[in-house]
Design a protein around this motif. Structure first.
Motif, PDB file in Angstrom:
ATOM      1  N   CYS A  44       0.856  -1.195   0.000  1.00 38.44           N
ATOM      2  CA  CYS A  44       0.000   0.000   0.000  1.00 38.44           C
ATOM      3  C   CYS A  44       0.889   1.241   0.000  1.00 38.44           C
ATOM      4  O   CYS A  44       1.991   1.228   0.544  1.00 38.44           O
ATOM      5  CB  CYS A  44      -0.901   0.011   1.229  1.00 38.44           C
ATOM      6  N   ARG A  45       0.384   2.311  -0.575  1.00 36.78           N
ATOM      7  CA  ARG A  45       1.134   3.565  -0.640  1.00 36.78           C
ATOM      8  C   ARG A  45       0.499   4.582   0.302  1.00 36.78           C
ATOM      9  O   ARG A  45      -0.692   4.869   0.209  1.00 36.78           O
ATOM     10  CB  ARG A  45       1.120   4.094  -2.076  1.00 36.78           C
ATOM     11  N   PHE A  46       1.315   5.138   1.202  1.00 33.70           N
ATOM     12  CA  PHE A  46       0.836   6.152   2.145  1.00 33.70           C
ATOM     13  C   PHE A  46       0.504   7.439   1.385  1.00 33.70           C
ATOM     14  O   PHE A  46       1.281   7.912   0.564  1.00 33.70           O
ATOM     15  CB  PHE A  46       1.914   6.438   3.200  1.00 33.70           C
ATOM     16  N   TYR A 120      -4.209   5.353   2.881  1.00 34.52           N
ATOM     17  CA  TYR A 120      -3.364   4.595   1.969  1.00 34.52           C
ATOM     18  C   TYR A 120      -4.136   4.268   0.701  1.00 34.52           C
ATOM     19  O   TYR A 120      -5.363   4.127   0.723  1.00 34.52           O
ATOM     20  CB  TYR A 120      -2.919   3.267   2.605  1.00 34.52           C
ATOM     21  N   CYS A 122      -4.277   1.142  -1.638  1.00 31.98           N
ATOM     22  CA  CYS A 122      -3.873  -0.263  -1.633  1.00 31.98           C
ATOM     23  C   CYS A 122      -4.423  -0.965  -2.869  1.00 31.98           C
ATOM     24  O   CYS A 122      -5.533  -0.656  -3.303  1.00 31.98           O
ATOM     25  CB  CYS A 122      -4.432  -0.959  -0.393  1.00 31.98           C
TER      26      CYS A 122
END
Length: 129
Positions: A44-46, A120, A122
């Motif tokens: 996942c990317r913050f 996030y 995801c």
């Protein structure tokens, strides 16, 4: 005394007819945002921190605790969705209480809820979407 009773009645009446006492509504697509205390899965990317809130010292007194809570979650989901997120790790929740009265006659009531979380983006298969 009449003025304060009329003022309170006017506020209650306006609150019943305006959306201020209802929970914040979800934006289209925000219903798919997951809010949990579980850490975001790897991959996942913050996106950023989001704060959801509902209530206040005026309208919060006429809003149910359930609507305060639901509205704060919905506000947080809307903000996460606006960032392109689909997963929020809930980090903190605060419920505010307004206290009024004088010596010997003090009362309090929950008037606001604030949630803070990390949003996030995801891959949908990682979070069950």
């Amino acid at each position: 005394m009449k003025t304060s009773i009329h003022g309170a009645f006017a506020l209650l009446l306006s609150c019943l007819t305006l959306p201020a006492c209802a929970a914040v509504e979800l934006s289209p697509g925000a219903e798919r945002v997951i809010v949990t205390k579980q850490p975001a899965p790897q991959g996942c990317r913050f996106l950023g921190t989001v704060i959801g809130e509902q209530g206040g010292s005026l309208s919060g007194a006429f809003t149910s605790n359930a609507n305060l809570q639901e509205g704060a979650v919905n506000d947080m989901k809307n903000k996460a969705h606006g960032l392109g997120g689909n997963y929020v790790v809930l980090e903190n929740t605060n419920a505010g209480t307004t206290i009024s009265g004088d010596r010997g006659n003090i009362s309090g009531q929950q008037t606001d809820v604030t949630h803070m979380g990390n949003a996030y983006s995801c891959p949908p298969q990682l979070v069950g979407l």
